[in-house]
Design an enzyme around this catalytic site. Structure first.
Site, PDB file in Angstrom:
ATOM      1  N   SER A 158       0.847  -1.180   0.000  1.00  0.00           N
ATOM      2  CA  SER A 158       0.000   0.000   0.000  1.00  0.00           C
ATOM      3  C   SER A 158       0.890   1.239   0.000  1.00  0.00           C
ATOM      4  O   SER A 158       1.815   1.346   0.797  1.00  0.00           O
ATOM      5  CB  SER A 158      -0.907   0.003   1.233  1.00  0.00           C
ATOM      6  OG  SER A 158      -1.768  -1.095   1.188  1.00  0.00           O
ATOM      7  N   GLY A 159       0.575   2.153  -0.886  1.00  0.00           N
ATOM      8  CA  GLY A 159       1.407   3.338  -1.035  1.00  0.00           C
ATOM      9  C   GLY A 159       2.433   3.209  -2.134  1.00  0.00           C
ATOM     10  O   GLY A 159       3.181   4.150  -2.389  1.00  0.00           O
ATOM     11  N   THR A 163      -2.903   2.147  -7.266  1.00  0.00           N
ATOM     12  CA  THR A 163      -4.105   2.826  -7.770  1.00  0.00           C
ATOM     13  C   THR A 163      -3.782   3.711  -8.964  1.00  0.00           C
ATOM     14  O   THR A 163      -4.507   3.726  -9.964  1.00  0.00           O
ATOM     15  CB  THR A 163      -4.731   3.650  -6.641  1.00  0.00           C
ATOM     16  OG1 THR A 163      -5.045   2.783  -5.549  1.00  0.00           O
ATOM     17  CG2 THR A 163      -5.998   4.340  -7.126  1.00  0.00           C
ATOM     18  N   ASN A 209       0.741   0.188   7.162  1.00  0.00           N
ATOM     19  CA  ASN A 209       0.051   1.129   6.278  1.00  0.00           C
ATOM     20  C   ASN A 209      -1.249   1.574   6.934  1.00  0.00           C
ATOM     21  O   ASN A 209      -1.948   0.773   7.559  1.00  0.00           O
ATOM     22  CB  ASN A 209      -0.247   0.457   4.931  1.00  0.00           C
ATOM     23  CG  ASN A 209      -0.892   1.415   3.961  1.00  0.00           C
ATOM     24  OD1 ASN A 209      -0.756   2.619   4.102  1.00  0.00           O
ATOM     25  ND2 ASN A 209      -1.602   0.887   2.996  1.00  0.00           N
ATOM     26  N   SER A 212      -4.678   0.169   4.242  1.00  0.00           N
ATOM     27  CA  SER A 212      -4.370  -1.104   3.582  1.00  0.00           C
ATOM     28  C   SER A 212      -5.658  -1.762   3.089  1.00  0.00           C
ATOM     29  O   SER A 212      -6.647  -1.860   3.819  1.00  0.00           O
ATOM     30  CB  SER A 212      -3.650  -2.038   4.552  1.00  0.00           C
ATOM     31  OG  SER A 212      -3.433  -3.292   3.959  1.00  0.00           O
ATOM     32  N   SER A 213      -5.672  -2.209   1.855  1.00  0.00           N
ATOM     33  CA  SER A 213      -6.823  -2.923   1.290  1.00  0.00           C
ATOM     34  C   SER A 213      -6.846  -4.329   1.856  1.00  0.00           C
ATOM     35  O   SER A 213      -5.893  -5.083   1.698  1.00  0.00           O
ATOM     36  CB  SER A 213      -6.734  -2.971  -0.237  1.00  0.00           C
ATOM     37  OG  SER A 213      -6.771  -1.684  -0.790  1.00  0.00           O
ATOM     38  N   GLY A 437      -0.209  -7.495  -1.010  1.00  0.00           N
ATOM     39  CA  GLY A 437       1.046  -8.205  -1.193  1.00  0.00           C
ATOM     40  C   GLY A 437       1.399  -9.084  -0.007  1.00  0.00           C
ATOM     41  O   GLY A 437       0.636  -9.236   0.967  1.00  0.00           O
ATOM     42  N   GLU A 439       2.817 -10.401   3.427  1.00  0.00           N
ATOM     43  CA  GLU A 439       2.878  -9.733   4.722  1.00  0.00           C
ATOM     44  C   GLU A 439       3.640 -10.595   5.725  1.00  0.00           C
ATOM     45  O   GLU A 439       3.415 -11.814   5.801  1.00  0.00           O
ATOM     46  CB  GLU A 439       1.464  -9.447   5.256  1.00  0.00           C
ATOM     47  CG  GLU A 439       0.728  -8.387   4.461  1.00  0.00           C
ATOM     48  CD  GLU A 439      -0.609  -8.012   5.089  1.00  0.00           C
ATOM     49  OE1 GLU A 439      -0.959  -8.655   6.111  1.00  0.00           O
ATOM     50  OE2 GLU A 439      -1.264  -7.093   4.592  1.00  0.00           O
TER      51      GLU A 439
END
Length: 1511
Positions: A158-159, A163, A209, A212-213, A437, A439
């Site tokens: 994330s980041g 997107t 994050n 985070s999705s 991704g 973790e």
């Protein structure tokens, strides 16, 4: 481990560093397997040869686009290449066909504009710089070429920019596939507009994050066979459901919970929300707020995003109602009940939260409590209710919360997909996968286990794809690759998901056992997998286990595995929420079949996760994959910072290094022949001199150095891992030997010179140093003696002071301890006395409170009973008053019928005066009978009014008296009932008499109506036939003339072109043809007023001819600039269209066989309306274009048509400037003619006829744009008009009229839009026929929208809704009357269907209507299917009346069955008319030539001498 390479002193290598991952340096010493390296940071390290990698000293400082071209393809080389490119703002890099995107944390707009899209369109992958557009283009080209769907897998932390990368990919796909617009928004805009909603309900804060999705998203862009975008869809996978109930510190739950807690005060009060710290599902972590995030603002933004994707306000309230219910449900706690293994609510706080949750779910509170604390076991003979202990009740509560949230999330995704618009018939798709991704945290639980399983699956898919690419590369170069081995991670997948025997299977088995714990699960894992190479037990943990993943080892803690894995739908929960009074909640839990409800005894998240993952992989397997790996260069999220350790970890987790490992298993180093010879030619310079063929030279160099295992392809040399370093080592040896010879001579010269200088300097320095040393030695001895004396005195003083301080401190401590003991004794005695006093007061307070509570309960019980008796009496009196109201309604109906009959009788009387005088007496008799009936009715009306007033006064007195003494007067009630019965009988007799009179009147007037109707129809048919015949004859003549001239121009075009180059220029100008008034002049002489330069234009000097050409170009540009500047209207007339016509007529362009002016005019109109959204500007162009089209229609006549005779005069000049010169010559002669008539007939050539056709097309296009703009504005308002009665129902019941209600503002808005449009069209002098057609189509659109809303939505088919829509239709009727017939036309007739449907809704006593009356009289314009749907959906929310009888419904079903074979009757919805409802002849007939006679000429053009002919 690094590959064993040949390392010598001076070699450039990479070595591991704990701070920057890898650091480069130079080898300064080699000791067997160990080497000493001097790093660029300045420090020296010792490492083993096997742990270092060679560095390419000749690598470009800017890096390479494709890392497969690196000399050394290894981990530090990849990292250095990415860093070098990142420093140059080159954020994209290839690894073969894999794109690595490093987030720059800054805007780079030059990389994503439309020009860049055009550059990458059709370019092969690798021809241009790396870019997401290249990946998207490759996917699109492969889809169109191979007819196979594609997938683009975007992964990363994330980041990392997933997107943005996804957005760029969808932008390019929309650019390639055309724009699929829904309500003015493109596909990628719709998908991105749904992101805030999905992030609010699917994203949460994790350790790494803040956003985070916690789910995977697969965006499908759907295409048709021609490659155009036909739809889109969002598929979600693997939602982390356990997070709803369990979170760990410092993580947070899903964002929507915290947004709702920070909602506006009215929402907090409505949903009974509190601080997040008060909810159990949120306070398991100490993190409640995020830096730089305002939850209240995010709540409002989420609401706006829901509006954009099509979620209505009622649905939004229901969504947040469910979210609030989940939070309250989490605060329900349980304790041991009186029975064994039973549970009850713990305290009043739990009772409050349970009640609140039941209110929000809109279900029964007791049923909700029973569903949490009890279980119903269904056996063959009976149902057994089993109590649950507190632990099982908590699990039941959490299971309910998880399943509700999961169903809510699935509903949101389906709603978003419906808003975007899917194409079920699409042939291909390009999917973009955005998923979390790998973790690995300090504490890893069940969520990380599932996420890492997903990444293992995707990594296997990725490895197979990379291996396939390697094979394709080797096959393309025609080298042998059969012995290359490929290492798969299937053993890890078998360890986790193999059935039976995998970790997930053992977890499900443990969850089904009643007494299992996480320790038993861990022990079962240790026993089953103790010998597995990928599984191990941590040393200091009794319940954890470690799995050796491809990205590293991860240790999982099993404490919450069992609780998070349980995911079963309890039948009691299903039935409870299905019976909810909230439609939204009940729709989330539809009824299941009996078999499915019995089979769903146990379900696990792990199993469901595994099934969804398999579905995702099947989708990916059916597509051709492309990969984009996003990398976050730093955790600070700032530009120009590149953290090596962070990036290398992401490359490992993203599988990039795994792809490099696969590549290294084959031939990682690849060099073209010219690069290879250029780099290693120094190893064999004699070979280069002998041969110029690079292929042969490369082979002989490799043979000379005696390498083994390399391959020589068609264009490249393929080297094994380590062979490049060996070649570089030999190259460095050759270069080193050459350099050492030069260095030896230089060093010897410099060393001798330096030695002589040092010898002289050393003698002087030695003498100075010896003297200085002697002086320092004496000074040191003197200082040492002084320091001893000082230390002696200081030690004595320090010891004395320390003794005194210790003595005073001991005395103070003793005094303090004695005082403390005394104060403790005094405090104890005071506490004992105060406790006795408090106990006495407390006992007195408890006794008094108990007494007051009992007293208050007794008073409340008495008041409730008295209120119940009073309400019962009030209800009886209201029923009596309601019957009086029904009689009043019947009276009103009879009044309307009498008024209607009176009007009809008067109208028929006037019609029959001239036709049948003999029947006058009979009509007078009927009128006398009607007057008698009216007198009787008035008497009944007066009597009814008196009775009604008496009943109302009596009811008012009774209501006021009920408050004091509840007494029932049965005699008076019976009297009122009897009077009501008599009034009903009187009304019935009046109805029968009126019906008989009406039947007699119908019989007598039928013959006269039929005769009059037949005469009118015959006359109208004769007129229509005459008009049609005349129009057809005119059209046929025009079409024949146009077709004839088009054929002649096509046949004569080639000979004219061939002979025009050979004809000499005539010395005299050609004859002039005043075709504008069909007068052929035979005089060939030029006017005396024409200047000599114009007379001799054909024989003039070329320089003068160029000046005329430039001047004529300027005249055309001046005309176009005048028209584009929106010159407005003159006296309400379109001046621009008339000016264009005058100029074209004067310049004789209608007779030209070739000109570009018409094309420029068409381009001018097209560019002017291309980006216009204002109806005012569009109306301006519509007015001028239609005026110009009228003038062309009246003026142009095809050359060679009937009535024209051929002439032998020389053809006129074919160029624009020759014709304009003729126009200049004859300006004075034509001036008199132009002033006589506005429209002048011309024999037009092919360009003029084509211009007329193009102009006609633009008139239709502008008309369609204005019409569609108005429809777009009215769509949202019409939906609000249909929804308005649900909020206005209460106000209508209280008696407020539509005009005063705030809900009427929607219909007023429609009226305002219509008034504004009419004013714009009138101000711009748009032809009346276009205005009539436009409003007719707009009213037809309103009719379609309203009728379809009634047919599709049951809540719209109500009595109050019919009254509301009827009031709105009356407003539209008033508008049509005010707008007059010349503008409104037949607009009011377009609302026939909705008028009849609304009339049916508001009619009383529907059960008395017969099937024939319904079809022929009430609703003749509605089909049987439409009537059946309205009748079945009807509900009376005001008087609670019934719909039509069951026999009528049966007749409708029979008719629909008989018509089922008709394809046209299969749909009951109305379709909107998108055609162009007018023709050029209709425009011509609506405009008169005299309308343009008084138009003022434009002053801007009259100031120009070239346009004086306009005067």
């Amino acid at each position: 481990m690094a590959t064993q390479v040949h390392i010598t002193v001076g070699s450039q290598v990479w070595v591991e560093d704990p701070d920057v991952a890898w650091i480069d340096g130079e080898v300064i010493e080699v000791n067997g397997d160990e080497i000493e390296i001097k790093c660029t940071s300045g420090k020296s390290v010792v490492a083993k040869v096997s742990n270092v990698y060679p560095k390419d000293a000749e690598a470009s400082p800017c890096g390479v686009d494709d890392m497969t071209r690196l000399a050394y393809l290894h981990e530090p080389g990849v990292l250095q290449n990415l860093r070098s490119r990142y420093d140059m703002n080159e954020i994209y890099t290839y690894v073969g066909s894999i794109l690595i995107a490093v987030n720059p944390f800054r805007r780079l707009p030059h990389l994503y504009d439309k020009h860049m899209m055009e550059q990458y369109k059709g370019a092969a992958l690798g021809d241009l710089n790396p870019h997401p557009f290249a990946v998207a283009d490759a996917a699109y080209r492969l889809m169109m070429r191979d007819r196979v769907s594609q997938a683009i897998l975007v992964s990363g932390e994330s980041g990392a920019g997933k997107t943005e990368s996804t957005k760029m990919l969808m932008r390019y796909l929309a650019y390639m596939g055309g724009r699929a617009e829904t309500e003015g928004r493109t596909v990628e805009q719709q998908v991105l507009e749904s992101n805030p909603v999905l992030e609010a309900f699917g994203n949460a804060k994790t350790v790494r994050n803040n956003n985070s999705s916690r789910f995977g998203k697969f965006v499908e862009i759907q295409f048709d066979e021609s490659g155009r975008i036909s739809g889109a869809a969002i598929r979600t996978y693997l939602l982390e459901r356990s997070r709803v109930c369990q979170i760990s510190d410092p993580e947070r739950n899903y964002h929507c919970f915290y947004m709702l807690c920070a909602a506006p005060p009215e929402d907090i009060e409505r949903f009974k929300m509190e601080d997040p710290r008060m909810f159990h599902y949120l306070n398991q972590s100490n993190c409640f707020e995020l830096d730089d995030v305002d939850d209240s603002k995010e709540y409002l933004d989420t609401r706006r995003a829901m509006d954009i994707v099509g979620i209505s306000p009622d649905e939004q309230d229901a969504i947040f109602r469910v979210v609030a219910a989940i939070l309250h449900l989490g605060n329900v706690e349980f304790s041991e009940g009186e029975e064994t293994d039973s549970s009850v609510l713990k305290d009043e706080k739990s009772q409050f939260h349970l009640k609140t949750a039941a209110e929000l779910f809109m279900c029964d509170e007791k049923a909700l409590e029973d569903s949490l604390c009890k279980r119903v076991i269904v056996t063959r003979g009976e149902s057994i209710v089993k109590n649950l202990n507190p632990e099982a009740a908590v699990l039941s509560r959490d299971a309910l919360a998880k399943i509700v949230y999961s169903r809510l999330f699935d509903w949101l995704v389906n709603k978003i997909n419906c808003s975007i618009g899917q194409d079920p018939h699409s042939k291909f798709l390009i999917g973009v996968l955005d998923i979390y991704g790998f973790e690995s945290f300090k504490t890893n639980s069940f969520e990380q286990f599932c996420i890492n399983l997903t990444n293992e699956k995707l990594q296997q898919h990725f490895n197979q794809h990379v291996f396939k690419m390697e094979q394709e590369e080797y096959t393309k170069e025609e080298i042998d690759w059969s012995y290359i081995e490929f290492i798969d991670n299937q053993d890890i997948l078998d360890l986790i998901e193999k059935k039976p025997g995998g970790i997930i299977a053992l977890l499900d088995e443990t969850c089904m056992l009643p007494r299992s714990t996480h320790e038993t699960f861990a022990q079962k894992l240790y026993q089953t997998f103790k010998d597995h190479p990928r599984f191990s037990k941590p040393k200091f943990s009794q319940s954890g286990f470690t799995i050796h993943h491809y990205a590293g080892d991860v240790t999982y803690q099993t404490e919450l595995f069992l609780d998070k894995n349980k995911d079963y739908v309890v039948n009691e929960h299903q039935a409870l929420l299905n019976a909810s009074e909230c439609h939204f909640v009940s729709s989330l839990f539809p009824l299941l079949s009996e078999d499915s409800s019995k089979s769903s005894k146990f379900s696990s998240i792990g199993l469901r996760f595994k099934q969804q993952l398999q579905t995702l992989l099947e989708t990916l397997s059916a597509t051709e994959p492309h990969y984009v790996r996003c990398v976050k260069p730093n955790n600070l999220l700032k530009p120009a910072i590149f953290e090596n350790s962070n990036v290398i970890q992401q490359l490992r987790c993203g599988g990039v290094l795994e792809a490099i490992r696969i590549s290294c298993a084959g031939y990682p180093t690849r060099r073209t022949f010219d690069e290879f010879v250029d780099r290693f030619g120094v190893l064999a310079p004699e070979i280069i001199k002998e041969s110029s063929d690079e292929v042969i030279t490369s082979k002989r160099i490799l043979e000379k150095v005696d390498l083994r295992g390399y391959q020589v392809g068609k264009t490249k040399v393929f080297l094994r891992a380590g062979q490049m370093a060996e070649l570089d080592a030999r190259r460095n040896e050759v270069l080193g030997q050459s350099a050492s010879k030069i260095q030896r001579k230089v060093r010897s010269y410099r060393a001798r010179k330096h030695y002589i200088l040092l010898q002289k300097s050393a003698i002087q320095i030695q003498a100075i140093c010896r003297g200085q040393l002697a002086r320092k030695c004496h000074e040191n001895m003197r200082r040492e003696f002084a320091s001893l004396r000082i230390q002696t005195y200081f030690r004595m003083y320090h010891a004395k002071k320390q003794y005194r301080d210790l003595l005073s401190a001991s005395i103070m401590i003793q005094a303090g301890l004695r005082g403390l003991a005394a104060r403790k004794e005094l405090h104890f005695r005071q506490q004992t006395k105060a406790a006795v006093i408090i106990q006495s007061h407390c006992r007195r307070y408890l006794a008094r409170s108990e007494y007051l509570r009992l007293k208050k309960a007794a008073i409340a019980t008495q008041c409730a009973w008295r209120g119940r008796v009073a309400r019962r009496e009030l209800r009886k009196l209201k029923m009596a008053a309601r019957e009086t109201g029904a009689l009043q309604a019947a009276k009103n109906k009879l009044e309307k019928q009498v008024e209607e009959l009176t009007w009809r009788l008067q109208l028929e009387k006037r019609m029959r005066v001239d036709m049948e005088e003999a029947k006058t007496q009979e009509n007078e008799k009927l009128q006398l009978a009607l007057r008698e009936i009216e007198l009787q009715f008035k008497e009944a009306k007066d009597l009814l009014m008196v009775k009604e007033q008496e009943a109302a006064e009596f009811v008012a007195e009774r209501i006021s008296s009920i408050k004091e003494i509840p007494v029932i007067d049965t005699t008076l009630l019976d009297k009122l009932t009897a009077e009501n019965v008599k009034l009903k009988e009187l009304v019935t007799t009046l109805e029968t008499k009126i019906n008989e009179t009406e039947k007699e009147y119908e019989e007598t007037s039928r013959l006269s109506e039929e005769r009059l109707k037949k005469a009118m129809e015959a006359e109208s048919k004769i007129i229509e036939l005459n008009n049609s015949m005349q129009r057809l004859q005119d059209k046929l003549a025009n079409m024949e003339s146009e077709n004839q001239i088009l054929r002649q121009q096509a046949l004569l075009q080639l000979p004219v072109k061939q002979t025009s180059g050979r004809l000499p220029t005539p010395s005299t100008p050609p004859k002039h043809n005043l075709a504008n008034d069909q007068h052929h002049r035979e005089d060939h002489k030029e006017p005396h007023s024409a200047p000599p330069a114009v007379n001799n234009y054909a024989n003039s000097d070329p320089k003068m001819r160029i000046s005329y050409i430039e001047r004529q170009h300027e005249n055309v540009n001046t005309l176009i600039n005048f028209v584009v500047q929106n010159s407005g209207l003159t006296q309400g007339k379109p001046v621009a269209g008339l000016t264009i016509y005058k100029c074209l007529l004067h310049w004789k362009l209608f007779e030209a066989e070739k000109t570009s002016v018409f094309d420029r005019l068409i381009q001018m109109i097209g560019s002017a309306i291309e980006n216009l959204e204002s109806n005012e500007h569009l109306a301006y162009w519509l007015s001028n274009a239609s005026a110009l089209l009228f003038l062309l229609q009246k003026s142009l006549k095809a050359a060679g048509s009937a009535g024209s005779t051929p002439r032998r005069k020389p053809p006129p000049p074919t160029s624009l400037f020759g014709r304009m010169t003729q126009g200049f010559r004859s300006s004075s002669a034509n001036l008199v003619v132009d002033e006589l008539d506005i429209v002048q007939h011309v024999e037009a050539k092919y360009p003029a006829l084509l211009f007329k056709q193009q102009l006609s097309a633009y008139v239709e296009k502008i008309y369609g744009i204005i019409r569609d703009n108005v429809k777009k504005d009215l769509t949202a308002i019409l939906s609000l008009c249909i929804q308005a009665p649900r909020t206005a129902k209460a106000s209508m019941v209280r008696g407020r009229s539509f005009g005063n209600s705030s809900q009427g503002s929607q219909w007023n808005t429609i009226i305002e839009h219509l008034d504004n449009l009419l004013m714009i069209l009138q101000e711009n002098y748009v032809p009346k026929v276009l205005i009539q057609k436009m409003f007719s189509q707009i009213f037809a659109f309103i009719n379609v929208q309203l009728v379809n809303s009634l047919l599709l939505r049951r809540e719209c088919c109500s009595f109050s809704n019919g009254e509301y829509v009827k009031c709105g239709l009356e407003e539209l009727e008033v508008w049509c009357t005010q707008a007059k017939q010349e503008y409104a036309g037949s607009s009011w007739d377009e609302l026939k269907q909705i008028r009849q449907a609304v009339g049916f809704l508001v009619i009383f006593q529907k059960y008395r209507i017969s099937y024939e009356d319904l079809l022929s009289d009430l609703c003749p314009m509605l089909s049987v299917q439409q009537l059946y749907r309205i009748c079945t959906q009807y509900w009376d929310d005001k008087y609670n009346t019934q719909s039509v009888s069951s026999s009528v419904l049966a007749s409708m079903r029979t008719s629909m069955t008989e018509e089922s074979n008709d394809a046209d009757s299969s749909s009951f919805l109305l379709d909107d008319d998108l055609s162009i409802p007018f023709s050029i002849d209709e425009i011509s007939s609506s405009i008169q030539e005299k309308d343009f006679s008084d138009v003022d000429r434009p002053k801007e053009l009259l100031e120009n001498p070239a346009f004086h002919f306009l005067q």
